[in-house]
Design a protein around this motif. Structure first.
Motif, PDB file in Angstrom:
ATOM      1  N   VAL A  97     -20.233  -3.829 -12.879  1.00 11.44           N
ATOM      2  CA  VAL A  97     -19.724  -2.461 -12.974  1.00 11.44           C
ATOM      3  C   VAL A  97     -20.824  -1.452 -12.676  1.00 11.44           C
ATOM      4  O   VAL A  97     -21.933  -1.546 -13.201  1.00 11.44           O
ATOM      5  CB  VAL A  97     -19.137  -2.182 -14.375  1.00 11.44           C
ATOM      6  CG1 VAL A  97     -18.707  -0.719 -14.491  1.00 11.44           C
ATOM      7  CG2 VAL A  97     -17.962  -3.111 -14.664  1.00 11.44           C
ATOM      8  N   GLU A  98     -20.488  -0.472 -11.833  1.00 14.07           N
ATOM      9  CA  GLU A  98     -21.345   0.686 -11.583  1.00 14.07           C
ATOM     10  C   GLU A  98     -20.518   1.934 -11.858  1.00 14.07           C
ATOM     11  O   GLU A  98     -19.378   2.044 -11.415  1.00 14.07           O
ATOM     12  CB  GLU A  98     -21.830   0.704 -10.137  1.00 14.07           C
ATOM     13  CG  GLU A  98     -22.619   1.959  -9.767  1.00 14.07           C
ATOM     14  CD  GLU A  98     -22.873   2.084  -8.278  1.00 14.07           C
ATOM     15  OE1 GLU A  98     -23.402   3.143  -7.861  1.00 14.07           O
ATOM     16  OE2 GLU A  98     -22.515   1.158  -7.520  1.00 14.07           O
ATOM     17  N   VAL A  99     -21.071   2.887 -12.610  1.00 18.80           N
ATOM     18  CA  VAL A  99     -20.401   4.152 -12.906  1.00 18.80           C
ATOM     19  C   VAL A  99     -21.132   5.259 -12.173  1.00 18.80           C
ATOM     20  O   VAL A  99     -22.368   5.350 -12.230  1.00 18.80           O
ATOM     21  CB  VAL A  99     -20.369   4.431 -14.419  1.00 18.80           C
ATOM     22  CG1 VAL A  99     -19.690   5.777 -14.699  1.00 18.80           C
ATOM     23  CG2 VAL A  99     -19.636   3.314 -15.163  1.00 18.80           C
ATOM     24  N   ARG A 100     -20.361   6.104 -11.489  1.00 20.97           N
ATOM     25  CA  ARG A 100     -20.971   7.138 -10.648  1.00 20.97           C
ATOM     26  C   ARG A 100     -20.155   8.418 -10.726  1.00 20.97           C
ATOM     27  O   ARG A 100     -18.921   8.387 -10.755  1.00 20.97           O
ATOM     28  CB  ARG A 100     -21.022   6.651  -9.205  1.00 20.97           C
ATOM     29  CG  ARG A 100     -21.749   7.571  -8.236  1.00 20.97           C
ATOM     30  CD  ARG A 100     -21.590   7.097  -6.800  1.00 20.97           C
ATOM     31  NE  ARG A 100     -22.001   5.714  -6.582  1.00 20.97           N
ATOM     32  CZ  ARG A 100     -21.854   5.084  -5.419  1.00 20.97           C
ATOM     33  NH1 ARG A 100     -21.284   5.710  -4.387  1.00 20.97           N
ATOM     34  NH2 ARG A 100     -22.251   3.831  -5.294  1.00 20.97           N
ATOM     35  N   THR A 101     -20.843   9.566 -10.761  1.00 22.37           N
ATOM     36  CA  THR A 101     -20.157  10.858 -10.671  1.00 22.37           C
ATOM     37  C   THR A 101     -19.685  11.069  -9.244  1.00 22.37           C
ATOM     38  O   THR A 101     -20.461  10.930  -8.290  1.00 22.37           O
ATOM     39  CB  THR A 101     -21.107  12.003 -11.084  1.00 22.37           C
ATOM     40  OG1 THR A 101     -21.566  11.788 -12.420  1.00 22.37           O
ATOM     41  CG2 THR A 101     -20.386  13.339 -11.011  1.00 22.37           C
ATOM     42  N   HIS A 102     -18.391  11.415  -9.095  1.00 21.74           N
ATOM     43  CA  HIS A 102     -17.826  11.556  -7.755  1.00 21.74           C
ATOM     44  C   HIS A 102     -16.535  12.349  -7.852  1.00 21.74           C
ATOM     45  O   HIS A 102     -15.742  12.164  -8.781  1.00 21.74           O
ATOM     46  CB  HIS A 102     -17.540  10.173  -7.157  1.00 21.74           C
ATOM     47  CG  HIS A 102     -16.983  10.200  -5.763  1.00 21.74           C
ATOM     48  ND1 HIS A 102     -15.631  10.252  -5.499  1.00 21.74           N
ATOM     49  CD2 HIS A 102     -17.605  10.176  -4.549  1.00 21.74           C
ATOM     50  CE1 HIS A 102     -15.445  10.263  -4.193  1.00 21.74           C
ATOM     51  NE2 HIS A 102     -16.624  10.214  -3.600  1.00 21.74           N
TER      52      HIS A 102
END
Length: 270
Positions: A97-102
């Motif tokens: 899992v990678e969490v990114r602001t987008h």
């Protein structure tokens, strides 16, 4: 203000809204998960998810779907979870899992050629929905699957379809007051199959899930009304006494409270 699932709410930035509204947003998120996760998971299973899949969860808002996806794709897969506000991430995400602001309605799509792109209760509140939809499709690999899920409050606008008493009549009157403030397209969900076909997807299908009675429906109604209370009274949509009575009714007597139907539509990129 925006209108999501037939109710008024502020933006999703919990720091800006304050602790009380953040707690309300958390309760709504938990209720949405309880109501709709089984339907979402059923659709994704049908689309064939398996080890090694690369998935983009758009507008994640929490970890319930992300965690389920991570278990299905395993260590060889990839889960990208994006949102404009990732304050719900309380600890560092771990592979896969990678969490990114987008911002799906403004930012370029992430690369990677995804096998699955999924968005639930996202597009109806994005100003440029056409751009967001194109972005999600661009992110798919050839043959990749897109699953979009949106509520359709106009399809069934009553929280109490069985309006048999004063408590149910009050609930329906308050919902009617809210949906007159059209902050977003209330009938957007039913148009998803047409929009997916117009965007070039193949094998487009859709269905609707209409939760009629459950503890999660009551929890969602309570959290929604509590967070919307000030906006409703300030706008003259309801009195404080009406809201107090409605919340007391939910807590004290059995009420067959419904949530708006969830329209799920899916298709395959050529």
């Amino acid at each position: 203000m925006t209108l999501i699932d037939g109710y008024l709410t502020g933006n999703r930035n919990r720091h800006a809204q304050g602790a009380a509204e953040g707690a309300g947003a958390g309760r709504r998120s938990e209720a949405f998960s309880a109501l709709f996760d089984p339907t979402t998971f059923r659709h994704i299973e049908r689309l064939g998810i398996g080890p090694g899949w690369r998935c983009w969860e758009v507008g994640a808002g929490g970890f319930s779907v992300v965690s389920w996806l991570a278990k299905r794709v395993g260590p060889t897969g990839r889960i990208l979870a994006t949102d404009t506000d990732i304050s719900w991430q309380t600890s560092a995400a771990r592979p896969p899992v990678e969490v990114r602001t987008h911002d799906v309605g403004a930012d370029a799509p992430p690369g990677g050629g995804f096998d699955l792109v999924h968005a639930r209760l996202v597009l109806a509140r994005v100003p440029d929905r056409e751009l967001a939809l194109r972005s999600m499709i661009r992110a798919l690999r050839p043959g990749g699957r897109l699953l979009i899920e949106e509520a359709d409050p106009a399809l069934q606008p009553l929280p109490c379809p069985d309006e048999h008493g004063p408590a149910q009549q009050l609930a329906n009157r308050l919902r009617h007051a809210l949906i007159t403030q059209r902050g977003t397209e209330l009938a957007y969900g039913r148009g998803l199959p047409r929009l997916l076909r117009a965007a070039g997807l193949r094998q487009v299908e859709a269905d609707a899930y209409f939760p009629l009675t459950s503890p999660a429906c009551a929890a969602l109604e309570t959290a929604t009304i509590q967070q919307s209370r000030t906006a409703m009274t300030d706008a003259g949509l309801a009195t404080d006494a009406d809201i107090t009575d409605h919340l007391a009714n939910i807590a004290s007597e059995p009420m067959d409270l419904a949530a708006s139907p969830l329209i799920s539509a899916w298709g395959r990129k050529a």
